[in-house]
Write an enzyme that holds these catalytic residues in place. Structure first.
Site, PDB file in Angstrom:
ATOM      1  CE  LYS A 163      -4.185  -1.859   0.588  1.00 57.01           C
ATOM      2  NZ  LYS A 163      -5.325  -1.610  -0.307  1.00 57.01           N
ATOM      3  CG  ASP A 239     -10.118  -2.032  -5.545  1.00 58.49           C
ATOM      4  OD1 ASP A 239     -11.332  -2.260  -5.538  1.00 58.49           O
ATOM      5  OD2 ASP A 239      -9.411  -2.187  -4.520  1.00 58.49           O
TER       6      ASP A 239
HETATM    7  O1  OSB Z   1      -7.899  -1.746  -1.797  1.00 52.81           O
HETATM    8  O2  OSB Z   1      -7.662  -3.815  -2.035  1.00 52.81           O
HETATM    9  C1  OSB Z   1      -7.947  -2.868  -1.308  1.00 52.81           C
HETATM   10  C2  OSB Z   1      -8.554  -4.046   2.276  1.00 52.81           C
HETATM   11  C3  OSB Z   1      -9.633  -3.253   2.625  1.00 52.81           C
HETATM   12  C4  OSB Z   1     -10.117  -2.344   1.727  1.00 52.81           C
HETATM   13  C5  OSB Z   1      -9.520  -2.216   0.468  1.00 52.81           C
HETATM   14  C6  OSB Z   1      -8.458  -3.012   0.096  1.00 52.81           C
HETATM   15  C7  OSB Z   1      -7.943  -3.923   1.044  1.00 52.81           C
HETATM   16  C8  OSB Z   1      -6.773  -4.769   0.789  1.00 52.81           C
HETATM   17  C9  OSB Z   1      -6.621  -6.027   1.616  1.00 52.81           C
HETATM   18  O3  OSB Z   1      -5.902  -4.489   0.011  1.00 52.81           O
HETATM   19  C10 OSB Z   1      -6.833  -7.257   0.818  1.00 52.81           C
HETATM   20  C11 OSB Z   1      -6.954  -8.472   1.704  1.00 52.81           C
HETATM   21  O4  OSB Z   1      -5.916  -9.015   2.099  1.00 52.81           O
HETATM   22  O5  OSB Z   1      -8.088  -8.883   2.019  1.00 52.81           O
HETATM   23 MG    MG Z   2      -7.346  -1.922  -3.813  1.00 55.76          MG
END
Ligand code: OSB
Ligand code: MG
Length: 383
Positions: A163, A239
């Protein structure tokens, strides 16, 4: 199939370690478990809406409201419900994708259990195991991130997602490449933290040869992403911007992305997920399965959809122990061999609820009975 009753359970599970994104820091995962009953069979779905409307506009409370007032009454009216018809039944309700997906998922699980087939088989899955990646949050220091990356490489993860946010981007990615080299399958996820004004930072990332950069720009944008993709070598993956096969078509047509992250909750359920998958496959756009820090219930759905043929990039479908001391499913989800997780083959989602574990984390439970058909009255009873 007729739905006799729906249980809504609000659950709060402590994460093993805090998870930070550009939009916030999570120490717990709170969610709704939606269970649908028909005769003596039950199906479960997990609602991935978060406590705060920071990833998208939904929250646990908005999902609860829409489920109770709009979606559950809609399915109660059906005497012969089939999971493939649910998406269309819910069309009259605008958006609220995560609420819709939770109930649709539970109906799929119930249906597959009744038919004694696995969800993966019902969806047309072709893989017996899927490659998994890991999503690493924003750590307080570069050194802490490097430790996380090292552990993830050792565990065999096939994709490492880091991230990022302004100020914690180029330095992080550079440090990972300098320490672990260019063989590591590495990507970044910005959760909408940048604007086109910051294109220089995003271009600087090109030299680190990332697999992709996920949702760098606004959560509701596909125009600026198209401008950005024209300037970047790194593939853009969307996403937050994609909620439907129509969104996917427009984004692909515009050139806003080269890869799509499919999250069942974000797009309103399995039927829409499959439509996006099929459209992308026909247009040579690879997809992968995203995650929302799901418990084992939501995770099982992700594994089933990821068994479809065009899920060619490892998903955020890590095993239970990446998140939880104890999961709420009976046999926890594990790696079958490094970087691989088996697609559940049992009926439905292939996992049963560990009631004892669930009770430990349970905050609130309510049952909604279907009195419409029995008594021919048009109201609902909650206890
Ligand atoms: O942007 O993919 C995302 C978790 C919560 C909200 C958004 C995201 C995420 C993750 C975690 O990236 C993914 C996971 O391990 O479940
Ligand atoms: Mg994402």
């Amino acid at each position: 199939m007729r739905i006799d009753r729906v249980d809504l359970q609000r659950v709060k599970m402590p994460l093993k370690s805090p998870f930070e994104t550009s939009f916030g820091r999570e120490t717990h995962k709170e969610f709704l478990l939606v269970s649908v009953y028909s005769g003596d069979e039950v199906g479960h779905g997990e609602c991935v809406a978060m406590e705060k409307p920071a990833y998208n506009e939904e929250t646990i409370d908005t999902a609860l409201s829409v489920l109770k007032n709009n979606l559950i009454p809609t399915v109660f009216k059906q005497e012969d419900l089939h999971p493939e018809s649910v998406t269309d039944l819910f069309k009259w309700v605008r958006r609220n994708y995560m609420a819709k997906a939770a109930l649709e998922n539970a109906i799929w699980d119930l249906y597959c259990r009744k038919e004694n087939i696995s969800l993966a088989a019902a969806l047309g899955g072709v893989k017996k195991e899927v490659e998994v990646g890991v999503s690493l949050g924003i750590e307080p220091t570069v050194e802490a991130l490097l430790e996380r990356v090292e552990d993830s490489i050792k565990a065999g993860y096939k994709k490492i997602k880091v991230k990022i946010k302004p100020g914690k981007d180029v330095d992080r990615i550079r440090a990972v490449r300098e320490r672990f080299g260019y063989e590591v399958p590495l990507m970044a996820d910005a959760n909408s933290a940048y604007t086109l004004d910051q294109i220089d930072i995003l271009k600087e990332l090109d030299q680190y040869k990332l697999m992709m950069i996920e949702q760098p720009l606004a959560h509701d944008d596909i125009i600026d992403h198209a401008k950005l993709q024209r300037e970047l070598e790194t593939p853009v993956c969307l996403d937050e911007s994609i909620h439907s096969v129509e969104d996917a078509r427009k984004a692909i047509e515009l050139g806003s992305c080269k890869i799509i992250n499919i999250k069942i909750g974000r797009v309103g359920g399995l039927t829409e997920s499959k439509r996006i998958h099929d459209f992308c496959e026909a247009n040579n756009v690879p997809v992968w399965c995203g995650g929302m820090l799901e418990s084992g219930v939501g995770r099982a759905y992700n594994l089933a959809i990821a068994s479809l043929s065009n899920f060619v990039i490892p998903g955020d479908t890590s095993p239970s122990d990446r998140y939880w001391e104890q999961d709420i499913v009976m046999k926890e989800i594990v790696m079958s061999r490094p970087g691989m997780v088996e697609v559940p083959q049992g009926p439905g989602i292939g996992y049963d609820i560990d009631e004892k574990a669930l009770n430990k984390y349970l905050l609130h439970k309510e049952s909604i009975h279907n009195v419409l058909v029995e008594k021919k009255v048009d109201f609902l009873v909650t206890d």
